[in-house]
Design a protein around this motif. Sequence first.
Motif, mmCIF file in Angstrom:
data_model
loop_
_atom_site.group_PDB
_atom_site.id
_atom_site.type_symbol
_atom_site.label_atom_id
_atom_site.label_comp_id
_atom_site.label_asym_id
_atom_site.label_seq_id
_atom_site.Cartn_x
_atom_site.Cartn_y
_atom_site.Cartn_z
ATOM 1 N N PHE A 149 0.805 -1.183 -0.222
ATOM 2 C CA PHE A 149 -0.030 0.031 -0.033
ATOM 3 C C PHE A 149 0.837 1.251 0.009
ATOM 4 C CE2 PHE A 149 -3.749 -2.436 1.750
ATOM 5 C CZ PHE A 149 -4.454 -2.214 0.577
ATOM 6 N N VAL A 150 2.296 1.127 0.224
ATOM 7 C CA VAL A 150 3.142 2.311 0.188
ATOM 8 C C VAL A 150 2.976 2.686 -1.194
ATOM 9 C CG1 VAL A 150 5.489 2.992 0.267
ATOM 10 C CG2 VAL A 150 4.326 1.654 2.138
ATOM 11 N N PHE A 151 3.112 1.985 -2.149
ATOM 12 C CA PHE A 151 3.040 2.178 -3.662
ATOM 13 C C PHE A 151 1.894 2.957 -4.030
ATOM 14 C CE2 PHE A 151 6.138 -1.218 -3.170
ATOM 15 C CZ PHE A 151 7.095 -0.895 -4.054
ATOM 16 N N PRO A 152 0.688 2.565 -3.758
ATOM 17 C CA PRO A 152 -0.443 3.581 -4.278
ATOM 18 C C PRO A 152 -0.568 4.866 -3.403
ATOM 19 C CG PRO A 152 -1.409 1.330 -3.609
ATOM 20 C CD PRO A 152 0.240 1.426 -3.311
ATOM 21 N N ILE A 153 0.111 4.962 -2.087
ATOM 22 C CA ILE A 153 0.524 6.306 -1.668
ATOM 23 C C ILE A 153 1.499 6.985 -2.600
ATOM 24 C CG2 ILE A 153 1.433 7.301 0.469
ATOM 25 C CD1 ILE A 153 0.413 4.900 2.010
ATOM 26 N N LEU A 154 2.600 6.698 -2.635
ATOM 27 C CA LEU A 154 3.694 7.249 -3.548
ATOM 28 C C LEU A 154 3.308 7.457 -5.208
ATOM 29 C CD1 LEU A 154 6.829 5.839 -1.827
ATOM 30 C CD2 LEU A 154 5.673 7.862 -1.149
ATOM 31 N N ALA A 155 2.571 6.425 -5.570
ATOM 32 C CA ALA A 155 2.309 6.300 -7.058
ATOM 33 C C ALA A 155 2.124 7.526 -7.922
ATOM 34 C CB ALA A 155 1.607 5.303 -7.440
ATOM 35 N N PRO A 156 1.069 8.137 -7.295
ATOM 36 C CA PRO A 156 0.707 9.416 -8.023
ATOM 37 C C PRO A 156 1.806 10.436 -8.050
ATOM 38 C CG PRO A 156 -1.156 8.825 -6.759
ATOM 39 C CD PRO A 156 -0.014 8.003 -6.461
ATOM 40 N N THR A 157 2.474 10.577 -6.620
ATOM 41 C CA THR A 157 3.692 11.469 -6.564
ATOM 42 C C THR A 157 4.832 11.159 -7.537
ATOM 43 O OG1 THR A 157 3.005 11.916 -4.247
ATOM 44 C CG2 THR A 157 5.293 12.347 -4.902
ATOM 45 N N LEU A 158 5.062 9.915 -7.563
ATOM 46 C CA LEU A 158 6.127 9.576 -8.465
ATOM 47 C C LEU A 158 5.718 9.615 -9.980
ATOM 48 C CD1 LEU A 158 6.953 5.917 -6.880
ATOM 49 C CD2 LEU A 158 8.326 7.988 -6.681
ATOM 50 N N GLY A 159 4.323 9.623 -10.329
ATOM 51 C CA GLY A 159 3.776 9.859 -11.585
ATOM 52 C C GLY A 159 4.242 11.250 -12.099
ATOM 53 N N SER A 160 3.737 12.118 -10.923
ATOM 54 C CA SER A 160 4.114 13.798 -11.173
ATOM 55 C C SER A 160 5.262 14.069 -11.366
ATOM 56 C CB SER A 160 3.384 14.326 -10.055
ATOM 57 O OG SER A 160 1.909 14.238 -10.015
ATOM 58 N N ALA A 161 6.259 13.265 -10.447
ATOM 59 C CA ALA A 161 7.832 13.512 -10.619
ATOM 60 C C ALA A 161 8.233 13.252 -11.999
ATOM 61 C CB ALA A 161 8.448 12.787 -9.665
ATOM 62 N N VAL A 162 7.706 12.074 -12.448
ATOM 63 C CA VAL A 162 8.068 11.611 -14.003
ATOM 64 C C VAL A 162 7.699 12.488 -15.002
ATOM 65 C CG1 VAL A 162 7.868 9.907 -15.596
ATOM 66 C CG2 VAL A 162 8.191 9.102 -13.302
ATOM 67 N N LEU A 163 6.389 13.176 -14.643
ATOM 68 C CA LEU A 163 6.071 14.080 -15.803
ATOM 69 C C LEU A 163 6.787 15.396 -15.780
ATOM 70 C CD1 LEU A 163 1.974 13.767 -15.115
ATOM 71 C CD2 LEU A 163 3.460 13.031 -17.175
ATOM 72 N N ALA A 164 7.435 15.619 -14.576
ATOM 73 C CA ALA A 164 8.231 16.920 -14.551
ATOM 74 C C ALA A 164 9.416 16.667 -15.577
ATOM 75 C CB ALA A 164 8.579 17.133 -13.337
ATOM 76 N N PHE A 165 9.787 15.573 -16.105
ATOM 77 C CA PHE A 165 10.845 15.232 -16.960
ATOM 78 C C PHE A 165 10.668 15.037 -18.295
ATOM 79 C CE2 PHE A 165 12.890 14.281 -12.385
ATOM 80 C CZ PHE A 165 13.939 15.331 -12.560
ATOM 81 N N GLY A 166 9.218 14.930 -18.352
ATOM 82 C CA GLY A 166 8.907 14.428 -19.925
ATOM 83 C C GLY A 166 7.697 14.411 -20.134
ATOM 84 N N PRO A 167 6.902 13.962 -20.998
ATOM 85 C CA PRO A 167 5.503 13.685 -21.575
ATOM 86 C C PRO A 167 5.021 12.287 -20.563
ATOM 87 C CG PRO A 167 6.864 13.015 -23.348
ATOM 88 C CD PRO A 167 7.845 13.476 -22.499
ATOM 89 N N TRP A 168 3.664 12.289 -20.802
ATOM 90 C CA TRP A 168 3.051 11.089 -19.918
ATOM 91 C C TRP A 168 3.594 9.714 -20.542
ATOM 92 C CZ3 TRP A 168 0.709 7.414 -23.301
ATOM 93 C CH2 TRP A 168 0.172 7.832 -24.353
ATOM 94 N N ARG A 169 4.146 9.508 -21.638
ATOM 95 C CA ARG A 169 4.708 8.176 -22.227
ATOM 96 C C ARG A 169 5.693 7.770 -21.551
ATOM 97 N NH1 ARG A 169 2.361 7.452 -27.384
ATOM 98 N NH2 ARG A 169 1.465 9.286 -28.209
ATOM 99 N N LEU A 170 6.639 8.885 -20.603
ATOM 100 C CA LEU A 170 7.746 8.537 -20.049
ATOM 101 C C LEU A 170 7.244 7.570 -18.760
ATOM 102 C CD1 LEU A 170 10.931 8.904 -19.824
ATOM 103 C CD2 LEU A 170 10.460 10.965 -18.412
ATOM 104 N N ILE A 171 6.189 7.716 -18.389
ATOM 105 C CA ILE A 171 5.497 6.971 -17.144
ATOM 106 C C ILE A 171 5.381 5.448 -17.461
ATOM 107 C CG2 ILE A 171 3.313 6.454 -15.871
ATOM 108 C CD1 ILE A 171 2.866 9.497 -15.861
ATOM 109 N N PHE A 172 5.152 5.123 -18.641
ATOM 110 C CA PHE A 172 4.989 3.827 -18.982
ATOM 111 C C PHE A 172 6.730 3.208 -19.077
ATOM 112 C CE2 PHE A 172 1.067 5.275 -20.366
ATOM 113 C CZ PHE A 172 0.090 4.278 -19.710
ATOM 114 N N TYR A 173 7.663 4.034 -19.336
ATOM 115 C CA TYR A 173 9.061 3.463 -19.550
ATOM 116 C C TYR A 173 9.366 3.236 -17.938
ATOM 117 C CZ TYR A 173 9.428 4.509 -24.530
ATOM 118 O OH TYR A 173 9.525 4.660 -25.943
ATOM 119 N N ALA A 174 9.030 4.297 -17.077
ATOM 120 C CA ALA A 174 9.415 3.715 -15.476
ATOM 121 C C ALA A 174 8.652 2.757 -15.088
ATOM 122 C CB ALA A 174 9.028 5.295 -14.823
#
Length: 407
Positions: A149-174
């Motif tokens: 359950f730590v992962f659902p807590i952090l996942a949107p934050t991690l997703g937002s962090a990934v978006l800071a470095f590139g487009p939404w497609r980068l999320i799937f690479y992560a």
Amino acid sequence: MTAPTARYPMSEFEFVAFIAALMAVNALGVDLMLPALADIGRDLAIVTANDRQWIVTAYIFGFGIGQIFYGPLADRFGRKPVVVVALLCFVAAAVFAAHSASFAALLGARVLQGLTSASSRVLSVAIVRDRFSGRQMARTLSVAQMIFFVFPILAPTLGSAVLAFGPWRLIFYALGAYTLVVFVWALTRFAETLPQARRVPISLAAMRQSYRLTLTDRFSIGYAVSSALTFGGIVAFVSSSQQIFVDEFHAGGKFTILFAVCAFSMGCAAFANSRLVERLGMRMISQSAVFGLIALSLVHVAIIASGHETLVTYIVFQALSMTCIALCGSNFGAMAMERVGHIAGTASSVQGFISSVGAVVVAAGIGQSYDGTTLPLALGYLGIGVVALALILWIEGGRLFQARAGA
């Protein structure tokens, strides 16, 4: 804590961490791209806001369908070869999603991701069942879910962090990169838990017998459907959360924090369950949680209907409702396996198929009813609680709060 042995090189701590990491492949597959839903909608010309929810539910649909296959494969060839191949296929599906040029292609990639990540659910339950049973199994699953359950807590934050470095497609690479790490862990450290003597040949007769036993046992089918209801509540919240927080409460800037609060409540519930289940029993905890969900939903519906719903009231009732749902989850799953442990792989597949596909139906019914208010979600939770209680009464022969041996 158990020490590593020749048969199981992982300590109990590492074993639980590995199971949690395996389960987290699915959690990240659902939650990591939530902050990107609006960007995906704009980039792929998704006109209707509610249609963005299908990016989540398409994944869960594939997740449910896939589970029907992994159990027989795992019972025949063992847990390890199935899980390592499935993890590699998930990486490929993540790359496919990253290259999607249309909404239809993305949905197809999401279904494929779900199909391959289904192994994480089937195999995690079967692997734990290979080593533990009853309350000890529920405790182990609860500890794993607490970490998970730590992962659902952090996942949107991690997703937002990934978006800071590139487009939404980068999320799937992560997502693919994380899964590759779990693949290496499984390949190098995980030891097979299903001995050769317990492996079952794949045959229509054997599958028919296993499916019949799983589907005709009252506890197996009853608690699998109950799991579908509660899991559907989680999926409904996840798929509509971005709309609720951003469109209704205009709290887009706080989305990751608010989402984390609700997910954190589930982690706390899983921790409490891991500490209490061996003392109080699965039935006492899960049945109390169902009554709690019904009571909370009634009060929440009344608040919404009276026009007093605010962001604060929504967060409070959503977090408390998710707590009740989490207290049901691992216990329903463990009780569903009580009388079918000797066919754990196939039983886990069938039960997982029922709970996941059923969850899609429940979540779609609730999520597609979203009308700009939180009322459909609150009414959905009330319905989930009432139907789950009716199922429990049927399963347990009308008896409530009565522990059975080991449960």
